[in-house]
Each structure stands twice: as structure tokens, then as C-alpha cells.
Scaffold this active site. Structure first.
Site, PDB file in Angstrom:
ATOM      1  N   TYR A 147       0.811  -1.216   0.000  1.00 46.06           N
ATOM      2  CA  TYR A 147       0.000   0.000   0.000  1.00 46.06           C
ATOM      3  C   TYR A 147       0.847   1.270   0.000  1.00 46.06           C
ATOM      4  O   TYR A 147       0.311   2.371   0.070  1.00 46.06           O
ATOM      5  CB  TYR A 147      -0.887   0.035   1.252  1.00 46.06           C
ATOM      6  CG  TYR A 147      -2.197  -0.686   1.108  1.00 46.06           C
ATOM      7  CD1 TYR A 147      -2.324  -1.787   0.271  1.00 46.06           C
ATOM      8  CD2 TYR A 147      -3.314  -0.282   1.826  1.00 46.06           C
ATOM      9  CE1 TYR A 147      -3.515  -2.455   0.148  1.00 46.06           C
ATOM     10  CE2 TYR A 147      -4.516  -0.949   1.708  1.00 46.06           C
ATOM     11  CZ  TYR A 147      -4.611  -2.033   0.864  1.00 46.06           C
ATOM     12  OH  TYR A 147      -5.792  -2.694   0.755  1.00 46.06           O
ATOM     13  N   LYS A 217       1.472 -13.694   5.709  1.00 44.07           N
ATOM     14  CA  LYS A 217       1.542 -14.677   4.614  1.00 44.07           C
ATOM     15  C   LYS A 217       3.007 -15.050   4.403  1.00 44.07           C
ATOM     16  O   LYS A 217       3.525 -15.070   3.274  1.00 44.07           O
ATOM     17  CB  LYS A 217       0.958 -14.067   3.325  1.00 44.07           C
ATOM     18  CG  LYS A 217      -0.543 -14.087   3.244  1.00 44.07           C
ATOM     19  CD  LYS A 217      -1.151 -15.474   3.144  1.00 44.07           C
ATOM     20  CE  LYS A 217      -0.856 -16.148   1.830  1.00 44.07           C
ATOM     21  NZ  LYS A 217      -1.403 -17.532   1.782  1.00 44.07           N
ATOM     22  N   ASP A 257      -4.765 -16.548   5.399  1.00 47.40           N
ATOM     23  CA  ASP A 257      -5.940 -17.252   4.866  1.00 47.40           C
ATOM     24  C   ASP A 257      -6.539 -18.165   5.925  1.00 47.40           C
ATOM     25  O   ASP A 257      -7.763 -18.251   6.085  1.00 47.40           O
ATOM     26  CB  ASP A 257      -5.630 -18.003   3.574  1.00 47.40           C
ATOM     27  CG  ASP A 257      -4.303 -18.722   3.596  1.00 47.40           C
ATOM     28  OD1 ASP A 257      -3.356 -18.204   4.223  1.00 47.40           O
ATOM     29  OD2 ASP A 257      -4.192 -19.817   3.010  1.00 47.40           O
ATOM     30  N   ASP A 281      -6.401  -4.634   6.058  1.00 50.34           N
ATOM     31  CA  ASP A 281      -7.559  -4.055   5.387  1.00 50.34           C
ATOM     32  C   ASP A 281      -8.668  -5.106   5.267  1.00 50.34           C
ATOM     33  O   ASP A 281      -9.828  -4.886   5.632  1.00 50.34           O
ATOM     34  CB  ASP A 281      -7.108  -3.575   3.996  1.00 50.34           C
ATOM     35  CG  ASP A 281      -8.034  -2.533   3.420  1.00 50.34           C
ATOM     36  OD1 ASP A 281      -9.056  -2.226   4.045  1.00 50.34           O
ATOM     37  OD2 ASP A 281      -7.739  -2.018   2.322  1.00 50.34           O
TER      38      ASP A 281
END
Ligand code: NAD
Length: 392
Positions: A147, A217, A257, A281
């Protein structure tokens, strides 16, 4: 009077000046209600001995109409000077110039924590069976990651140059379609990760919360997300070793996830979440949906080192319902509750929290929530604010 800091601790006078941005669209409907509710709660909690001095500062359409600028320097100066402020939603100006007013505010004050508490209010309809098990606070890194805004459009000269550097300079041959690829850069630093994770741990300890989960991740992006996890564990061990060994705090991690699944299946396993910008987010909106959604999700952007903080309604300017006196003011009101907690006026915040819970339990809410409640009674924005003050 100004709020100041002493050794990274806020010093709050009895009558602090708090700058506020009314906000675009529904901003002019929710912000006055928030101020009235906060004034009533502070008056009640401290028997008239404390009072906020509100200072309106301009941003967005109102600023543009009055000054020709979307984000006047005077507004940035006020947040700089008074440390703690609150804002309604702002439209993103179309055309050149500033990309997003929210991003400009965050970057100027280096507000590196985006904090989003998520808890359930009895009485609110939810898509999950046990929303009451959701009680988390998300610490989303606010300044780095994909971002950061470092990206180049496919077909541009810059994208070509970047690809050439990757290919010729670094020997990267994994880009599948170089001619038509766009590129984005994902900076993740040790300093940036550590300050975010430190803030999450300190929050957990100061609020007697059981755990901090590092969501990442790192299984795929080893040197960015994986390093975020590694640096987090190292920092916890180095700076909070006693708390870990005494069992006062647990540090754990979860791949993002899996976290999104677990947060639906076993939300009770999670308390404070520390995560990078993009994951944060997604995670905060998903969690907010479990407890009632956008109209009641509060948030803040904070720099715990300088003390600067801007609390905010997390929804947008809701142009489809602006001017109709039906918008739900709870997001900005709950953001004000966070602000009261932040400046050490938690008793006033608690009163507002309890009053909201009481109304929701009776099915009293604005239309967005009332329509899904058993025997829900939809009030207008102003009526809801008045009811809240009555309950206070
Ligand atoms: P939005 O949040 O404004 O609206 C999405 C939907 O949710 C709309 O149907 C709206 O009516 C509803 N909604 C939002 N807040 C509500 C509330 N408090 N009570 C009841 N219903 C509510 O999102 P959008 O349409 O994607 O964005 C509109 C504008 O807002 C854009 O210009 C965007 O850039 C801006 N925006 C600003 C912020 C911010 O300032 N923090 C955040 C998101 C979007």
C-alpha cells in the site's frame, strides 16, 4: 488547553482542545451528534469538572469551498499541535493533486497504527451464529507494504525500466508476461514492523488481554511477511520476555488465509491482531461484518511514539443517504469512545458504550441496523443521538 506528552505519556488537561473535521457527505449529520453525545458523557462521568473544547478544522469539500484547498496547511498544523483529533469521512477529490486526504493525514503525522476494535453489541443482527465470541482489536500497519503507493502502470516507461533492472540487474527471469506487466513494490522494514507489533503488545498488556496474534503470509512472501513474523517474535522475546514467561501474555502467529477461516470458526481464540497493511484491510472489514458491519465499526490512526492520533468514522461519505437524516452515527461515536480511552477518560467512554448497548437491546437503532432486528425501531440520526443522550 493543549494535550502534551511527557516521556511518551499523554498529559491531558481538564479542558483539552480537540480538533475535529466534520467530514463530507453524511459528515455534517454524524459529527454534531458525536460531539453532543461525548459532551453529555464527559459531563456525566466527571460531574462537570472536565470538558472538551472542540476546534473545527477544515478538510474535504467544505475546505475546498471555503479556502480553495482540499487539505489546508492550518488543518495539518492543528493536528500536529493538539496531538489528538477526530474526523468524519472525507471524499477522495477527483483529478490531480492529493490522491487521498486520509492518506495525506496519515503520512504527514506518520500515524503508523491503524487500530480497529471489533466487539459485539447484544441486540445487533449478525450473519454468524455466535457474534458474541468476537472480541478483537486489529493493529494494522499503516505506512508500508504493497500500500506504500510504489507502483507502475503496465506499458509505461517506468514499468519497462523496472523490469529491465529486475532482469538485467538482478537476474530475475520469473516474470511471466514482461511486456504487459504492471509492477508494485512491497517495502516491509524491521523498524516499521517492530513499532507496530510493540504497540499491539503494549495495548494487550495495558488492557489485560490474553494474546497477540501475528497474522501474515510468510509461507509465501518469506522476506516481507515472513520477516514481519520473525521480527515480531524476536521483539516480544527481547522486550516482553518476563510477561511471556509468566504467562501474562501469549504471542502466536497465523497465516492470513487460515486466520480468515479461524476467525469465523473459533473467534474466541483471538484477541489482539498485529498484521501488515493489506491483510489488515481485509481482516478488519471481515471482522466488522461479523458484528454488524460498517455503520458501527470504529477506528483510529495512531503514532504511539509522538502521541499523535486521529480517530475516525471508518465508513465513507455515503452519498446515497446524505442529507436524509438516516445515517448511523455509531461508527464515529464509537471512535470517540476509543479517543476517550486513549486520553485516559475511559469512564466517559464506558457510559457511551453501555448506553449504546441498552438502546440496541431494545431494538432502538438507525434504519441500517433496525431493519434486521427483531422488533427493530428505526430512528433518524438526530433522534437516535437524542435517545442516546437521554440514556446517558
Ligand atoms: P461508503 O461507506 O460511503 O458507502 C457504502 C454503503 O454503506 C452505502 O450504501 C452507504 O449508504 C452505506 N453506509 C456507509 N456508512 C453508513 C452509516 N454510517 N450508516 C448507514 N449506512 C452507511 O463507501 P463508498 O460508497 O465506497 O465510498 C463513498 C466515498 O467515500 C468515496 O469518495 C470514498 O473515497 C469515500 N471514503 C472515505 C472514507 C474515509 O474518509 N475514511 C472511507 C471509505 C470511503
Amino acid at each position: 488547553m493543549k494535550i502534551t506528552t511527557d516521556n511518551q505519556k499523554l498529559k491531558v488537561p481538564c479542558n483539552p482542545t480537540i480538533p475535529y473535521i466534520e467530514g463530507d457527505g453524511v459528515g455534517s449529520e454524524i459529527t454534531p451528534v458525536m460531539r453532543d453525545v461525548v459532551n453529555a458523557a464527559v459531563d456525566r462521568a466527571y460531574a462537570g469538572k472536565r470538558k472538551i473544547e472542540w476546534l473545527e478544522v477544515l478538510a474535504g469539500q467544505k475546505a475546498y469551498d471555503m479556502t480553495g484547498e482540499w487539505l489546508p496547511q492550518a488543518t495539518l498544523d492543528a493536528f500536529q499541535e493538539y496531538l489528538v483529533g477526530i474526523k468524519g469521512p472525507l471524499m477522495t477529490p477527483v483529478g490531480g493533486g492529493i490522491r487521498s486526504l486520509n492518506v495525506a493525514l496519515r503520512q504527514t503525522l506518520d500515524l503508523y497504527v491503524c487500530q480497529r476494535p471489533v466487539c459485539y453489541f447484544k441486540g445487533i443482527a449478525s450473519p454468524v451464529v455466535h457474534p458474541e465470541l468476537v472480541d478483537m482489536c486489529v493493529f494494522r500497519e499503516n505506512t508500508e507494504d504493497i500500500y506504500a503507493g510504489i507502483e507502475w502502470e503496465a506499458g509505461s516507461v517506468e514499468a519497462r525500466k523496472f523490469y529491465d533492472f529486475l532482469h538485467d540487474g538482478l537476474g530475475v527471469s520469473k516474470v511471466r508476461f514482461p511486456e504487459t506487466s504492471a509492477f508494485g513494490v512491497k517495502p516491509v522494514s524491521r523498524e516499521g514492523s517492530e513499532r507496530l507489533i510493540r504497540a499491539a503488545i503494549e495495548y494487550a498488556l495495558s488492557h489485560d488481554l490474553p494474546s497477540v496474534t501475528i497474522v501474515h503470509k510468510g509461507n509465501i512472501m518469506k522476506y516481507t511477511e515472513g520477516a514481519f513474523k520473525k521480527w515480531g517474535y524476536e521483539l516480544a522475546e527481547k522486550e516482553f520476555g518476563d510477561e511471556l514467561r509468566s504467562g501474562r501474555l501469549v504471542i502466536k502467529d497465523c497465516i492470513c488465509d487460515a486466520f480468515l477461516q479461524n476467525a469465523l470458526l473459533r473467534p474466541q481464540d483471538y484477541s489482539v491482531i498485529a498484521t501488515l497493511n493489506l491483510n489488515g484491510d481485509y481482516v478488519s472489514d471481515m471482522l466488522a461484518a461479523q458484528v454488524g458491519g460498517i455503520g458501527i465499526a470504529p477506528g483510529a490512526n495512531i503514532n504511539y511514539s509522538t502521541g499523535h492520533a486521529i480517530f475516525e468514522a471508518t465508513h465513507g461519505i455515503a452519498p446515497d443517504i446524505a442529507g436524509k437524516d438516516i445515517v448511523n452515527p455509531s461508527s464515529i461515536i464509537l471512535s470517540a469512545v476509543m479517543m476517550l480511552d486513549y486520553i485516559g477518560w475511559g469512564d466517559a467512554g464506558k457510559l457511551i458504550h453501555q448506553a449504546l448497548e441498552k438502546l440496541f437491546l431494545q431494538g432502538v437503532a438507525t434504519y441500517d441496523l433496525a431493519r434486521f432486528m427483531d422488533k427493530g425501531k428505526a430512528l433518524s440520526t438526530s433522534e437516535f443521538g437524542n435517545e442516546l443522550i437521554k440514556v446517558l
